[in-house]
Design a protein around this motif. Structure first.
Motif, mmCIF file in Angstrom:
data_model
loop_
_atom_site.group_PDB
_atom_site.id
_atom_site.type_symbol
_atom_site.label_atom_id
_atom_site.label_comp_id
_atom_site.label_asym_id
_atom_site.label_seq_id
_atom_site.Cartn_x
_atom_site.Cartn_y
_atom_site.Cartn_z
ATOM 1 N N THR A 1 83.306 -49.610 80.322
ATOM 2 C CA THR A 1 82.577 -49.902 79.124
ATOM 3 C C THR A 1 82.099 -48.989 78.063
ATOM 4 O OG1 THR A 1 82.239 -52.141 80.312
ATOM 5 C CG2 THR A 1 81.067 -51.612 78.205
ATOM 6 N N ASN A 2 82.100 -49.189 76.636
ATOM 7 C CA ASN A 2 81.729 -48.289 75.963
ATOM 8 C C ASN A 2 80.138 -48.162 76.243
ATOM 9 O OD1 ASN A 2 83.960 -47.938 74.598
ATOM 10 N ND2 ASN A 2 83.337 -49.260 72.782
ATOM 11 N N ARG B 1 86.676 -55.034 71.316
ATOM 12 C CA ARG B 1 87.424 -55.455 70.337
ATOM 13 C C ARG B 1 88.125 -56.875 70.518
ATOM 14 N NH1 ARG B 1 87.968 -50.510 67.808
ATOM 15 N NH2 ARG B 1 85.913 -49.576 68.698
ATOM 16 N N ARG C 1 88.738 -46.496 83.358
ATOM 17 C CA ARG C 1 87.901 -46.796 81.830
ATOM 18 C C ARG C 1 86.846 -47.641 82.251
ATOM 19 N NH1 ARG C 1 93.614 -48.092 81.393
ATOM 20 N NH2 ARG C 1 94.498 -47.059 79.510
ATOM 21 N N CYS D 1 85.742 -52.526 75.306
ATOM 22 C CA CYS D 1 85.294 -51.889 74.299
ATOM 23 C C CYS D 1 85.068 -52.974 73.033
ATOM 24 C CB CYS D 1 86.527 -51.132 73.611
ATOM 25 S SG CYS D 1 88.051 -52.302 73.078
ATOM 26 N N CYS E 1 91.485 -49.768 73.188
ATOM 27 C CA CYS E 1 91.071 -48.992 74.441
ATOM 28 C C CYS E 1 92.355 -49.008 75.507
ATOM 29 C CB CYS E 1 89.813 -49.335 74.989
ATOM 30 S SG CYS E 1 89.764 -51.026 75.902
#
Lengths: 1149, 146
Positions: A814-815, A520, A812, A518, A497
């Motif tokens: 958080t998902n 990851r 940005r 994200c 991200c």
């Protein structure tokens, strides 16, 4: 006159050392032509890459070539991601660790080993020192560092306090004075903290790390605490001491070298309470077995190695246990035995007895609530009686709450109908950002980053149920006094991200971290482990990147798409008949001439001047200046390639001369037409290759040439029930603004109109090119001296404040959440990327957030705003703010966590946005609905009985703000408001940062006739109480200071004591007082001193400087003051109490 | 069975509807690209805006064909969409060029989803129309007598 063929001629700056760019070509190849650039830029920038790339895949650049952000070469794409570090990590991590407290003289030596490859450049540090560091990872940074050395200071020339403007002769700040570097605009005078003073007593000779530097981010915003980020710096002690250190301490913001000694006095002083370690486990978001015991090696070193006093006093006493999922044995330092017990690390960090921000002082509203209706504390069905593991905004450590949970504001319910005086005397409380998971980390300051909800609902349904708007308000480029500036060889970002590493990530093991946006897993680059202080392989959690939620990186060359542009300013001056009549030129030229040296920029700074009436006049500088007029405004061209845009410092004499001549040059002007559109086009062509800032001063409607407009205002309709003509008449200015934005040119407007200037249309030029609009209705030097002073001081602020060029901001989150829409002045280039040609410290932004899915995967949400910009000194920098918010599925908790100011501002911004396209009555209805919705949703939590309108404590001011918003200049109906003024206030609502917007929603009112008896705060400022805006609070014989966005009114009531008048205004009686005078004399009395100190303190908080104007109670202009009494009934518009009754009835229905 | 004027109109309408289907798909792809960050909104608007009026024109042209060929039921079927097009174009933002889409507001999530939804609905409508016209053409060919 030159033929038209010149119009597309390549514009070449005068100096051969400039790169010459064909106008309008933005093909990306320019970045490679920098060989001719004589300034020391040629090393690092030949490889051009896109920095703010969301995706790491080179196949997906989101910018088209026409926009000046360029596709990254694939070779660079992977360079910073640290993927190669995992293989070779073992030797590093197993390297023998340095002793923790070495007293090694070589740390003071200028030679450093390559291990210290991430020098941290804290605030005010003279980065010149770094040039002596012969380390390879820094080599490609050398150029940037070279700039940095000059770049730090005047770039951030602070805004002198308001009083300075009265004193024109005061010496200007020295450009090299570090006391002005990163000085915060919203400065307060005292930064005394006990921690620092204790550090001062330590002997510097004992310092093992001379560069330990305590940079407290915005500590003055939390006057009771120092919020400290600590870096240990491997730089040259001697140079450091000479260059910046002494001056820092003289600045009063830092102590001596905060040389750390693990002295017993320290540890004693910072462990006032010793709750057992088990209490710290009471909340654990990741309940892994033994998680608390598992990471002594992680937290313990950071506690002991840094001057921990700073850590102790985080401003947010919401401690939770940081639970690292796994231990990090490989990172242990030798002197920390794994079996070592925590000396109750967390309670050491958070002495609950600390007079912190969030505890006793956070209850101002209690008094307010107590004044009002019955407290609902005994209401059994309210879930805030303790026992909830996440009391907002108090922390999760109930064991340490010491009984404050039950008293916490979050749990209170306020019956609005019976709370007459609801505004706290010191203003609405700040939200207390909760950091649930990382107890030793601070959240982003609420002055920079605000979310409307302090706890995010877990599901979209729950958000729907709460009926609260979800959004964030960002003030990304706010002037900060102590910003951490970091120069690293690799900026650690998530490879998926592309978010920046931040305090709220989790370390999975010693080599990997999990992105909090994200989820990851990423590898850590090798040099992330190296502790700059001890030069040992250290603990990554101690890096400043994971310690500070607000951080500025000096970006490596791959973040530059071309050599950083110089600061270029073009001034467009209206010289039509109106302009000459208003005589603004005298003021403008005098101010500009005075601050010419203080314009942010370096040796490359360029300026140009264009005057326009029905013809565009260019000024050409050679040995002297001359004027070139271009009458062909329909097809404007730049008459000469040389001498129009010139280097400021090489031509400063000629420029001064020009500025002194211009005011008299156009006397006797008879031309009433104005061709502003053509002039802006000309300026844009001049800057299209480089970017820069265009400042337009306009005094009338543009009537000729491209973008010509006709008057649309009907003066009889000013008080009508509907407002027309708020949408632009033509899209000329908008399209031109988009072109400007694509070429990194911003246009700022100063509208000094005596009559209608169709701000709704011409403001488009600023709105979409990330400029700013200043409006001075009926400006006239002779007639309205208050306007002139305001213009003068705001112009000075405008010219000397910091500026960031060719910038982009990406937000940005958080998902599961996504950006819905943005508010502010910018161009939205993709779903989460704002293109800002210029960014100013006074610009605020808001983002409405949409919830796409249930946040089942996480129990916290993070927002990250990354602002990439070129400083006026030609440095590429990234400022990263990260905010961390917990998630909950409890509706009461969400309601109790709401941030009423942020909600009011977001509603204001949405309303302002809509007002430009939809009928005003619909917009007003929408505002009312938003308030009603929130309160009716609360009936699910607390059921009101008869005669009650319940609101959570956190939302008790929302109705007050809502009805004030309806009566504000921007949204009011039925009160005579000129179209331009309305447009201006709407634009201000839309793009102002929260503080300024709250000022326009709910102006401040103070009773100053008691200023002598008012207690002083620690800065010596009188602590005047804020009054609600109602005549109810106006006493006979009182004197009131009202502060709104455009006005600062000293309202003198009849029957005022002559003594007070004498002491404050040097007037014998009320009768003798002159109405609308702006003269606040400097008298040698306590009243006068305090009054002036208070007013200048108010100015110091704000970018706009309305001048104090005296208005008497019997003045014919008293409506100027009375219009701001928002709580009262005004003609047909309901008062606050009536508004509450209406809402109450609607909710019941 | 004879190839009447009405049958010719339906044939033309089918061909034009195929074009309209293509345009609707193109719109949706364009908005999807905007959503997923691939395109600059200014460029995307510059691509889309010139296509708006041709699309409306084509649709009105086949309605006109239905009118002169006397297929009033088919015309009635198309009238709501014509009305919508007129309404939509009247409410467009202030623009000097033709078209509907304003690069400064198009990135708004509401706007994007509205346009996506409009694209889907139009696609469905045109697809159904295509088969309706096909049926009507065959019906016309079969039932009409020379």
């Amino acid at each position: 006159m030159l033929p038209n063929g010149h119009q597309h001629q390549q514009y070449a700056p005068t100096s051969s050392t400039q790169q010459s760019n064909p106008v309008g070509t933005m093909d990306g190849s320019r970045g490679l032509q920098n060989g001719a650039n004589s300034s020391n830029l040629n090393a690092g920038f030949s490889n051009i890459s896109l920095s703010e790339n969301k995706s790491s895949s080179p196949a997906m650049p989101q910018f088209r070539p026409s926009l000046p952000v360029f596709r990254p070469p694939a070779s660079l794409q992977s360079s910073g991601y640290g993927t190669e570090s995992s293989g070779s990590s073992t030797p590093t991590s197993t390297r023998p660790a340095m002793p923790s407290f070495p007293r090694m003289p070589q740390f003071a030596s200028p030679t450093l080993s390559t291990s210290a490859s991430h020098p941290v450049l804290p605030t005010g540090m003279n980065q010149k020192d770094y040039q002596t560091i012969p380390q390879s990872p820094l080599q490609n940074m050398q150029d940037g560092v070279g700039h940095a050395q000059q770049g730090q200071m005047p770039n951030s020339l602070s805004h002198p306090s308001r009083l300075n403007y009265f004193d024109q002769n005061q010496p200007q700040p020295q450009p090299n004075s570090p006391s002005s570097s990163h000085q915060e605009y919203y400065s307060s005078t005292s930064h005394s903290e006990p921690q620092y003073s204790s550090a001062n007593t330590m002997k510097p000779s004992n310092s093992f790390a001379p560069g330990i530097h305590s940079a407290d981010v915005e500590n003055n915003l939390y006057p009771e605490n120092s919020t400290s980020q600590v870096n240990q710096q491997p730089y040259n002690q001697s140079a450091h001491g000479q260059n910046s250190f002494n001056q820092q301490s003289s600045n009063g913001q830092f102590g001596q070298a905060a040389s750390y000694q693990p002295s017993p006095s320290y540890s004693a002083s910072n462990t006032p309470s010793q709750p057992s370690a088990s209490t710290n486990n009471s909340y654990n978001p990741f309940p892994s077995p033994g998680s608390n015991q598992a990471f002594p090696s992680v937290n313990e070193p950071s506690l002991q190695r840094y001057p921990p006093a700073q850590k102790v006093t985080t401003p947010y006493p919401n401690p939770t246990v940081s639970s690292y999922p796994s231990s990090q044995p490989g990172l242990q330092n030798g002197n920390f035995a794994p079996s070592q017990q925590f000396p109750s690390a967390s309670q050491q960090n958070f002495p609950q007895a600390q007079p912190g921000y969030g505890l006793p002082s956070a209850f101002p509203g209690l008094q307010a609530a107590n004044l009002g209706g019955p407290q609902q504390m005994s209401n059994g069905n309210l879930p805030f009686q303790g026992g909830n593991p996440m009391q907002y905004p108090g922390g999760q450590m109930q064991g340490n709450q010491q009984g404050s949970a039950a008293m916490h504001p979050g749990g209170q319910v306020v019956n609005l109908l019976q709370s007459r005086r609801i505004l706290p005397p010191d203003g609405p409380e700040l939200p207390t950002p909760v950091v649930r998971q990382n107890f030793y980390k601070e959240n982003c300051s609420p002055h920079i980053f605000r979310c409307t909800l302090g706890v995010i609902p877990k599901t979209p349904g729950l958000l729907q149920k709460s009926r609260l708007p979800l959004g964030i308000l960002i003030h990304p480029y706010k002037d900060l006094s102590n910003l951490q500036v970091l120069s690293t060889s690799t900026i650690v970002r998530c490879r998926v991200c592309r978010s920046y590493i931040n305090p709220f990530i989790t370390f999975i093991d010693q080599m990997r971290w999990k992105c909090n946006l994200c989820d990851r897993t990423n590898d850590l680059p090798q040099d992330f482990f190296i502790d700059a202080t001890t030069r040992s392989v250290g603990d990554p959690s101690r890096r400043p990147e994971v310690q500070s939620a607000t951080l500025e990186y000096i970006a490596p060359s791959e973040y530059s798409l071309r050599p950083p542009q110089p600061a270029i300013y073009v001034f467009l001056l209206d010289i039509s008949f109106n302009a000459i009549e208003s005589r603004y030129l005298t003021v403008f030229c005098e101010r500009l001439s005075a601050v010419l040296e203080r314009l942010p920029g370096d040796a490359r700074t360029q300026v140009s001047f264009i005057a326009f009436d029905s013809v565009v006049h260019f000024f050409q500088f050679e040995t002297d200046w001359k004027m070139l007029s271009v009458p062909d405004i329909d097809d404007i061209f730049i008459p000469s390639t040389e001498g129009i845009l010139v280097r400021l410092h090489e031509n400063i004499q000629a420029i001064r001369e020009l500025l002194s001549t211009i005011p008299d040059m156009f006397k006797g002007q008879r031309e009433t037409q104005s061709c502003m559109g053509a002039a802006v086009q000309a300026a844009y062509r001049m800057l299209a290759g480089t970017g820069g800032r265009i400042t337009v001063v306009q005094t009338c409607l543009p009537t000729i040439g491209p973008g010509a407009l006709k008057s649309r205002e009907d003066p009889n309709m000013r008080a009508a029930k509907e407002v027309n003509h708020l949408s632009p008449a033509t899209d000329f200015y908008k399209s031109l603004a988009l072109e400007c934005s694509a070429s990194q040119v911003a246009v700022d407007l100063f509208v000094l109109a005596g009559q209608y200037a169709d701000l709704a249309t011409i403001s488009g030029i600023s709105r979409y090119s990330s400029g700013w609009i200043h409006y001075y209705p009926s400006f006239n030097v002779v007639k309205h001296s208050a306007q002139v002073d305001k213009f003068q001081s705001e112009l000075t602020r405008y010219l000397t404040r910091k500026i960031g060029f060719e910038s982009v901001m990406r937000v940005r989150c958080t998902n599961g959440l996504s950006m819905h829409s943005f508010h502010g002045n910018f161009f939205v280039r993709s779903t989460d990327l704002l293109s800002l040609a210029n960014v100013s410290p006074d610009a605020g932004f808001a983002v409405q957030i949409k919830m796409d899915e249930t946040l089942s995967h996480t129990n916290s949400v993070d927002f990250q705003a990354a602002l990439l910009y070129t400083s006026s000194r030609g440095e590429r920098r990234i400022r990263v703010h990260t905010m961390h918010i917990p998630v909950s599925d409890s509706l009461p908790e969400i309601m109790a966590s709401a941030d009423q100011e942020a909600i009011a501002c977001l509603i204001g911004k949405i309303a302002a946005e809509r007002a430009f396209s939809t009928p005003m009555s619909d917009v007003r209805d929408g505002v009312v609905f938003a308030c009603e919705d929130a309160l009716s949703a609360y009936t699910q939590v607390a059921r009101p009985s008869a005669g009650q309108l319940l609101a959570p404590y956190s939302l008790r001011l929302l109705p007050l703000f809502t009805q004030a918003l309806l009566k504000s200049t921007a949204l009011r109906l039925g009160v005579s408001t000129t179209l331009d003024l309305r447009t201006y206030t709407l634009l201000n609502l839309k793009a102002a940062p929260l503080f300024e917007e709250m000022m326009s929603i709910y102006p401040h009112l103070y009773a100053v006739h008691r200023i002598e008896a008012t207690p002083l705060d620690q800065d010596g400022m009188p602590q005047l109480e804020r009054l609600q805006l109602s005549a109810e609070y106006l006493e006979r014989g009182g004197v009131y200071l009202l502060e709104s966005v455009v006005h600062m009114i000293l309202y003198v009531q009849k029957g005022v004591s002559p003594d007070w008048l004498n002491a404050a205004l040097d007037v014998q009686s009320f009768m003798a007082l002159q109405d609308r005078t702006t003269d606040i004399p400097a008298l040698d009395t306590e009243v006068s001193y305090r009054l002036r100190a208070f007013i200048s303190h108010r100015y110091a908080q704000r970018p706009l400087h309305p001048i104090v104007e005296v208005i008497k109670e019997d003045s014919k202009d008293r409506l100027l003051f009375l219009q701001y009494l928002h709580d009262d009934r005004l003609d047909t518009v309901a008062s606050y109490q009536e508004f509450l009754t209406q809402i109450s009835q609607k909710i019941k229905a | 069975m004879a190839f009447t004027f009405a049958a010719l109109c339906f044939l033309l309408a089918m061909i034009i509807t195929a074009v309209l289907i293509f345009l609707a798909i193109f719109h949706m792809i364009a908005f999807d690209e905007l959503k997923t960050d691939y395109k600059n909104p200014v460029e995307q608007c510059n691509t889309l805006n010139p296509l708006v009026l041709p699309e409306y024109g084509l649709h009105m042209f086949i309605s006109f064909l239905f009118m002169i060929s006397g297929s009033f039921w088919t015309l009635m079927y198309n009238v709501p969409l014509i009305a919508y097009h007129v309404m939509r174009y009247r409410k467009r933002p202030v623009m000097s060029s033709h078209g509907l889409y304003d690069p400064t507001s198009i990135m708004n999530a509401d706007e994007l989803s509205y346009n996506m939804r409009e694209g889907w609905i139009k696609l469905a409508f045109y697809l159904i129309s295509f088969f309706v016209y096909l049926y009507m053409m065959i019906y016309e060919l079969v039932t009409s007598t020379a």
